[in-house]
Design an enzyme around this catalytic site. Sequence first.
Site, short mmCIF file in Angstrom:
data_model
loop_
_atom_site.label_atom_id
_atom_site.label_comp_id
_atom_site.label_asym_id
_atom_site.label_seq_id
_atom_site.Cartn_x
_atom_site.Cartn_y
_atom_site.Cartn_z
NE ARG A 60 5.76 -33.32 -14.06
CZ ARG A 60 6.98 -32.90 -13.42
NH1 ARG A 60 7.59 -33.70 -14.23
NH2 ARG A 60 7.13 -32.10 -12.56
CG HIS A 100 6.41 -26.60 -12.66
ND1 HIS A 100 5.45 -27.58 -12.01
CD2 HIS A 100 7.46 -27.10 -12.85
CE1 HIS A 100 6.19 -28.28 -11.50
NE2 HIS A 100 7.48 -28.11 -11.85
CD GLN A 145 10.37 -25.67 -9.82
OE1 GLN A 145 10.25 -26.92 -9.84
NE2 GLN A 145 11.06 -24.90 -8.85
CG ASP A 187 13.04 -24.99 -17.20
OD1 ASP A 187 13.72 -25.97 -16.87
OD2 ASP A 187 11.63 -24.84 -17.55
CB CYS A 232 12.45 -25.74 -12.12
SG CYS A 232 12.57 -25.78 -13.76
NE ARG A 283 8.03 -28.25 -6.52
CZ ARG A 283 8.01 -29.25 -7.61
NH1 ARG A 283 9.22 -29.19 -8.59
NH2 ARG A 283 6.96 -29.64 -8.15
N1 CP Z 1 11.17 -29.32 -11.01
C1 CP Z 1 10.56 -30.41 -11.15
O1 CP Z 1 9.34 -30.16 -11.35
O2 CP Z 1 11.21 -31.59 -11.21
P1 CP Z 1 10.60 -32.91 -11.68
O3 CP Z 1 10.33 -32.77 -13.21
O4 CP Z 1 11.91 -33.83 -11.30
O5 CP Z 1 9.46 -32.96 -10.83
N1 NVA Z 2 10.30 -27.02 -18.79
C1 NVA Z 2 10.54 -28.23 -18.03
C2 NVA Z 2 10.23 -28.28 -16.31
C3 NVA Z 2 10.50 -29.48 -15.78
C4 NVA Z 2 10.45 -29.50 -14.14
C5 NVA Z 2 9.62 -29.34 -18.84
O1 NVA Z 2 8.44 -29.11 -19.00
O2 NVA Z 2 10.07 -30.21 -19.21
#
Ligand code: CP
Ligand code: NVA
Length: 314
Positions: free
Chosen positions: A111, A138, A141, A233, A273, A301
């Site tokens: 990540r 993502h 997701q 989101d 998400c 997920r």
């Molecule tokens: N939706 C999602 O990816 O959640 P997290 O940021 O908690 O992993």
């Molecule tokens: N758009 C959000 C998604 C988190 C799962 C972020 O990047 O923080």
Amino acid sequence: MSDSLDLSPLSQKDLICTSLLPVADIERIYAVARQLKAGRDVHTRVLANKRLAMIFEKDSLRTRFTFDIGMNDLGGSVSFMDHRDARIGSRESVKDIAKNLERWVHGIVARTFKHKVLEDLAAAAGIPVINGLSDHVHPCQALADFFTLVEKWDTLRGRTVTFVGDGNNTCHALIHTAVKLGVHIRVCSPEGYEPNSRVVNEAMRAAQETGAEVQILNDPKQAADGADAIYTDVWASMGQEDEIEERNGIFAAYQVDEELMSLAKPGALFMHCLPAHRGKEVSQQVMDGPRSIVYDIAENRLHVQKAILALLIR
Ligand code: CP
Ligand code: NVA
């Protein structure tokens, strides 16, 4: 149960972006995810003695837990590296990280802020690299989002999903994946916060093959009109914390509330998400209401990512 799983490899070594994933691979992932979900209490130890490294530059609940639980369910193990204090590549090169990890583990979930870090990891590593979210996309997701919609609707083709909010990583992955699956995608953002034009152009090209339509709008009411699902989101993603106040003002008219949902088709679904901010991008009523499928998506997920792990890790 493992005997009946078709785990022949996907066409790709990595999962970096769904734009790079042929539809046949998405269908294989969904087929395996369905089987794993159906036998959820059966631990199919297809990844016994396999190890997964997870390197996260940002916070996570869902992605971290679902990959960890998923890998363990499949008989493997996980080592987690919290990288929130320093960007990946700051202590040693991304290439050297990949070259070390491939000697110890069989797959990497990362990540990151920069999408390029993921691409560089994937290019250098001889093992699968899975995008657990970057600033750009993502993919895990979006794969879980559409897996959940297949469960709800049976067929996706010709349905309309509307994304209301920031044209961010979640939105980009949704666009790329929707057009591959023949789903019409509308995105509605304040001016200046629309999705990346390269993503939109690439999606429009891919859409020609499936008959999907891509619309980029600024008016939430127009975007919600007749939609089968409305997705939102956070207004400020991780890394944009210093813009929160400014964005709260700019996005105020983009909240998904009962009124907006009433413009969609009767029975239209609400998607997010997560994490969500009730009272900001979504009203409390919609988030906790009967059309909300946010926890179904979060559950999926796990199943979808187990399938991804089972199909990528050798
Ligand atoms: N939706 C999602 O990816 O959640 P997290 O940021 O908690 O992993
Ligand atoms: N758009 C959000 C998604 C988190 C799962 C972020 O990047 O923080």
